[in-house]
Design a protein around this motif. Structure first.
Motif, mmCIF file in Angstrom:
data_model
loop_
_atom_site.group_PDB
_atom_site.id
_atom_site.type_symbol
_atom_site.label_atom_id
_atom_site.label_comp_id
_atom_site.label_asym_id
_atom_site.label_seq_id
_atom_site.Cartn_x
_atom_site.Cartn_y
_atom_site.Cartn_z
ATOM 1 N N LEU A 1 6.586 3.659 -1.948
ATOM 2 C CA LEU A 1 7.624 4.329 -2.966
ATOM 3 C C LEU A 1 8.817 3.574 -3.287
ATOM 4 O O LEU A 1 9.038 2.486 -2.387
ATOM 5 C CB LEU A 1 7.850 5.772 -1.975
ATOM 6 C CG LEU A 1 7.193 6.848 -1.921
ATOM 7 C CD1 LEU A 1 7.577 7.905 -0.957
ATOM 8 C CD2 LEU A 1 6.725 7.368 -3.246
ATOM 9 N N LEU B 1 5.759 8.072 -7.894
ATOM 10 C CA LEU B 1 4.901 7.182 -8.011
ATOM 11 C C LEU B 1 4.692 6.451 -6.821
ATOM 12 O O LEU B 1 5.766 6.270 -6.290
ATOM 13 C CB LEU B 1 4.452 6.143 -9.100
ATOM 14 C CG LEU B 1 4.544 6.924 -10.527
ATOM 15 C CD1 LEU B 1 4.749 5.904 -11.884
ATOM 16 C CD2 LEU B 1 3.385 7.771 -10.750
ATOM 17 N N HIS B 2 3.477 6.059 -6.268
ATOM 18 C CA HIS B 2 3.322 5.133 -5.301
ATOM 19 C C HIS B 2 2.679 3.793 -5.850
ATOM 20 O O HIS B 2 1.859 3.682 -6.813
ATOM 21 C CB HIS B 2 2.137 5.544 -4.316
ATOM 22 C CG HIS B 2 2.582 6.579 -3.433
ATOM 23 N ND1 HIS B 2 2.397 7.956 -3.792
ATOM 24 C CD2 HIS B 2 3.285 6.783 -2.214
ATOM 25 C CE1 HIS B 2 2.746 8.932 -2.931
ATOM 26 N NE2 HIS B 2 3.392 8.073 -2.056
ATOM 27 N N SER C 1 0.817 -1.268 0.034
ATOM 28 C CA SER C 1 0.001 0.040 -0.029
ATOM 29 C C SER C 1 0.705 1.231 0.062
ATOM 30 O O SER C 1 1.539 1.546 0.828
ATOM 31 C CB SER C 1 -0.910 -0.078 1.252
ATOM 32 O OG SER C 1 -1.671 1.199 1.344
ATOM 33 N N ARG C 2 0.802 2.028 -1.056
ATOM 34 C CA ARG C 2 1.631 3.406 -1.295
ATOM 35 C C ARG C 2 2.959 3.193 -1.272
ATOM 36 O O ARG C 2 3.732 3.986 -0.537
ATOM 37 C CB ARG C 2 0.815 4.416 -0.418
ATOM 38 C CG ARG C 2 -0.526 4.449 -0.655
ATOM 39 C CD ARG C 2 -1.184 5.800 0.004
ATOM 40 N NE ARG C 2 -0.410 6.938 0.078
ATOM 41 C CZ ARG C 2 -0.320 7.761 -0.940
ATOM 42 N NH1 ARG C 2 -0.983 7.703 -1.960
ATOM 43 N NH2 ARG C 2 0.511 9.045 -0.840
ATOM 44 N N ASN D 1 0.551 0.281 -5.254
ATOM 45 C CA ASN D 1 -0.353 -0.604 -4.767
ATOM 46 C C ASN D 1 -0.526 -2.160 -5.123
ATOM 47 O O ASN D 1 -0.733 -2.120 -6.492
ATOM 48 C CB ASN D 1 -1.709 -0.028 -4.620
ATOM 49 C CG ASN D 1 -1.710 1.549 -4.034
ATOM 50 O OD1 ASN D 1 -1.310 1.649 -2.893
ATOM 51 N ND2 ASN D 1 -1.957 2.299 -4.855
ATOM 52 N N SER E 1 -1.613 -1.265 -9.060
ATOM 53 C CA SER E 1 -2.009 0.059 -9.498
ATOM 54 C C SER E 1 -1.097 1.121 -8.904
ATOM 55 O O SER E 1 -0.248 0.619 -8.015
ATOM 56 C CB SER E 1 -3.478 0.529 -8.897
ATOM 57 O OG SER E 1 -3.579 0.451 -7.352
ATOM 58 N N THR E 2 -0.906 2.030 -9.632
ATOM 59 C CA THR E 2 -0.182 3.196 -9.154
ATOM 60 C C THR E 2 -0.938 4.545 -8.628
ATOM 61 O O THR E 2 -2.214 4.456 -8.800
ATOM 62 C CB THR E 2 0.864 3.725 -9.964
ATOM 63 O OG1 THR E 2 0.003 4.099 -11.313
ATOM 64 C CG2 THR E 2 1.728 2.656 -10.765
ATOM 65 N N SER E 3 -0.365 5.348 -7.933
ATOM 66 C CA SER E 3 -0.881 6.657 -7.680
ATOM 67 C C SER E 3 -1.619 7.637 -8.600
ATOM 68 O O SER E 3 -2.771 8.105 -8.273
ATOM 69 C CB SER E 3 -0.028 7.361 -6.717
ATOM 70 O OG SER E 3 1.087 7.817 -7.336
ATOM 71 N N SER E 4 -1.078 7.701 -9.801
ATOM 72 C CA SER E 4 -1.523 8.628 -10.637
ATOM 73 C C SER E 4 -1.618 8.311 -12.175
ATOM 74 O O SER E 4 -1.979 9.381 -12.974
ATOM 75 C CB SER E 4 -0.490 10.064 -10.458
ATOM 76 O OG SER E 4 0.593 9.699 -10.898
#
Length: 126
Positions: free
Chosen positions: A30, A115-116, A27-28, A118, A56-59
């Protein structure tokens, strides 16, 4: 007789299992983040694998996560043993010798920052 066959089948199936495994999530994360560490006693011939599902990624859309398998060494830098671009599937790092291991996240979608990550399901087998 049927009971003996079931017991024999169960014992045979048990021998085929990996020495160890664990399930977790991401989760999130880096880049630079480490997984938990595990100890492989090299009691079997199972390869070390890291399986991702639900990435998935943050953006932006997820394309890949670059994972580095490292071996823990006391009072020395931990060497990178292998590197894989995981595209939300299984990274196979091959059979490893006895030791303490972990993976770290070195890139997300080819980038080392910004990016983060998940991952809904992570399975590490060794």
């Amino acid at each position: 007789m049927a009971t003996a066959a079931v017991v024999a089948a169960m014992l045979g199936a048990e021998a085929a299992h990996a020495e160890g495994s664990f399930n977790t999530t991401i989760s999130r994360w880096l880049t630079g983040k480490e997984s938990r560490h595990w100890t492989d006693k090299n009691l079997d011939s199972t390869a070390t694998t890291v399986k991702f599902s639900g990435c998935s990624t943050s953006s932006t859309s997820f394309r890949s996560a670059t994972l580095q398998l490292k071996r823990k060494r006391e009072n020395l830098p931990d060497p990178v043993l292998d590197r894989h671009d995981n595209t939300c599937n299984t990274s196979n790092f091959g059979r490893q010798g006895s030791g303490s291991y972990y993976f770290n996240l070195s890139r997300i979608n080819g980038s080392d920052s910004g990016l983060h990550l998940n991952v809904n399901s992570v399975t590490v087998t060794y």
